[in-house]
Design an enzyme around this catalytic site. Sequence first.
Site, mmCIF file in Angstrom:
data_model
loop_
_atom_site.group_PDB
_atom_site.id
_atom_site.type_symbol
_atom_site.label_atom_id
_atom_site.label_comp_id
_atom_site.label_asym_id
_atom_site.label_seq_id
_atom_site.Cartn_x
_atom_site.Cartn_y
_atom_site.Cartn_z
ATOM 1 N N LEU A 125 0.752 -1.106 0.210
ATOM 2 C CA LEU A 125 0.130 0.032 -0.102
ATOM 3 C C LEU A 125 0.736 1.257 -0.041
ATOM 4 O O LEU A 125 0.683 2.019 -0.692
ATOM 5 C CB LEU A 125 -1.026 0.165 1.218
ATOM 6 C CG LEU A 125 -2.044 1.113 1.443
ATOM 7 C CD1 LEU A 125 -2.737 1.523 0.090
ATOM 8 C CD2 LEU A 125 -2.583 1.149 2.804
ATOM 9 N N THR A 126 1.697 1.188 1.074
ATOM 10 C CA THR A 126 2.556 2.610 1.120
ATOM 11 C C THR A 126 3.582 2.854 -0.220
ATOM 12 O O THR A 126 4.097 1.732 -0.688
ATOM 13 C CB THR A 126 3.441 2.397 2.299
ATOM 14 O OG1 THR A 126 2.702 1.978 3.404
ATOM 15 C CG2 THR A 126 4.222 3.714 2.795
ATOM 16 N N GLY A 340 21.638 -1.089 33.322
ATOM 17 C CA GLY A 340 23.004 -0.256 33.152
ATOM 18 C C GLY A 340 23.675 -0.555 31.840
ATOM 19 O O GLY A 340 23.008 -0.664 30.778
ATOM 20 N N GLU A 364 1.571 0.340 10.359
ATOM 21 C CA GLU A 364 -0.020 -0.056 10.267
ATOM 22 C C GLU A 364 -0.661 0.939 10.794
ATOM 23 O O GLU A 364 -1.680 0.971 11.482
ATOM 24 C CB GLU A 364 -0.223 -1.290 10.930
ATOM 25 C CG GLU A 364 0.595 -2.495 10.164
ATOM 26 C CD GLU A 364 0.467 -3.750 10.274
ATOM 27 O OE1 GLU A 364 -1.166 -4.221 10.610
ATOM 28 O OE2 GLU A 364 1.127 -4.845 9.979
ATOM 29 N N THR A 366 0.578 5.419 12.190
ATOM 30 C CA THR A 366 1.412 5.873 13.566
ATOM 31 C C THR A 366 0.319 6.273 14.431
ATOM 32 O O THR A 366 -0.903 6.118 14.173
ATOM 33 C CB THR A 366 1.959 7.115 12.916
ATOM 34 O OG1 THR A 366 0.788 8.222 12.492
ATOM 35 C CG2 THR A 366 2.887 6.983 11.728
#
Length: 381
Positions: A125-126, A340, A364, A366
């Site tokens: 999709l992106t 630590g 999926e 932000t």
Amino acid sequence: MDFKLDKVHQLQQQLFRTFAETEIKPLAKDMDETEKYDLNLLKKLQKYGFLGIPYAKEYGGCGSDTLAYTLCMEEVSKIDASTGITISVHTSLACSCLNNFGTEEQKQKFLRPLVDGSKIGCFGLTEPGAGSDVQGAQTVAVEDGDDYVITGSKIFTTNSGFADTIILFALTDRTVPAAKGLTAFIVDRNMPGVEVGDNIQRMGIRAASNCIVSYDNVRVPKSRILGQLNKGFKIAMGALDCGRIGIAAQSVGIAQGALNEAIKYAKERKQFGKKIVAFQNTQFNIADLQTKIDAARLMTWRAAIAEDNHERFSPLAAMAKLFASDVANQVTRYAVQMMGGYGYCREYPVERMMRDAKITEIYEGTSEVMKIVIAGSMKLK
Ligand SMILES: Cc1cc2nc3c(=O)[nH]c(=O)nc-3n(C[C@H](O)[C@H](O)[C@H](O)COP(=O)(O)OP(=O)(O)OC[C@H]3O[C@@H](n4cnc5c(N)ncnc54)[C@H](O)[C@@H]3O)c2cc1C
């Protein structure tokens, strides 16, 4: 909602936990260092049914439910978030699109091999110019006889390095806003014109496969349109709703895994003549963080159960992801602090877990997008 798992889910949880401890744990550090997913491990996930948990047996799945899937996501992500996202993109993004929108023929042909584990799925999709806002989408599909010809480029396609089947979103109508002109296609990775780039170098979940995928005049038969023409946006958003439950569970897993590691360390490490777990400050921090993890887990189960009951779950999934991803980041940061200098070293897994946690606030949708979804469901205007 019952807060106690029933016997079946308890057994499933135990099985996922044992698998993660015995099969994934020995490989997790190495896979992160080499930035490569172990393909033998992928075969084991396929063989043991990790890739079709919530899908019906008639399609080759396990016939279980979303709650069981969240248990799997938590247990594997406790050990290795890269395995979590590999399972998640396949299950809740690729398979859910086919399960919810495929015709019977498409389910038999494309869903079955995904849920029975013989093939791997991914979700494209992106794009470089279209992340949170699909409006910037440029990938187009042009009708040509019985086919569509697809051209464009998708970024951050998880699993693409070894996936067989891509649920791909492309514009079929450029005269309207992208959300109204997008169509979902079922594409084979080995179709002529599909090119998968190198793994994108990342801060965390480094073992997962995540590449740019280019589509150069890829000819896709019309029979591979998923759902209706120009209705792909709804399919994508529905899949992301499902996916967010998985990412919430992944966040819970990362958080619980890191806290467990830090507690183990704090019970052994001595300073000022005491084990560091004996300091009240350590105990109070552990108490605060375990409370938050439990709250995140319950929110995740609530969303999963709502999906299993066919109730409206989109805002519940968004709330679970928003909260759990924040908890994962808080807990992993503190786990490093509690250990630590040793927590900061790659010898201990909390260093990896802190890097892995960050992505849960990004992919999926932000955290900002989760707030848009939640507020949008509240009829504030
Ligand atoms: C490791 C990884 C795996 C991924 N896997 C996949 C995958 O398998 N398939 C796929 O299709 N995609 C995948 N993605 C893409 C991912 O879903 C997007 O990165 C994400 O949706 C954000 O889009 P973006 O990166 O373009 O950021 P942008 O949308 O550019 O956002 C940048 C910042 O602006 C904020 N912002 C944007 N719009 C608004 C608004 N309206 N209000 C307030 N703030 C806003 C965002 O919250 C964010 O903080 C993956 C990404 C990564 C990094």
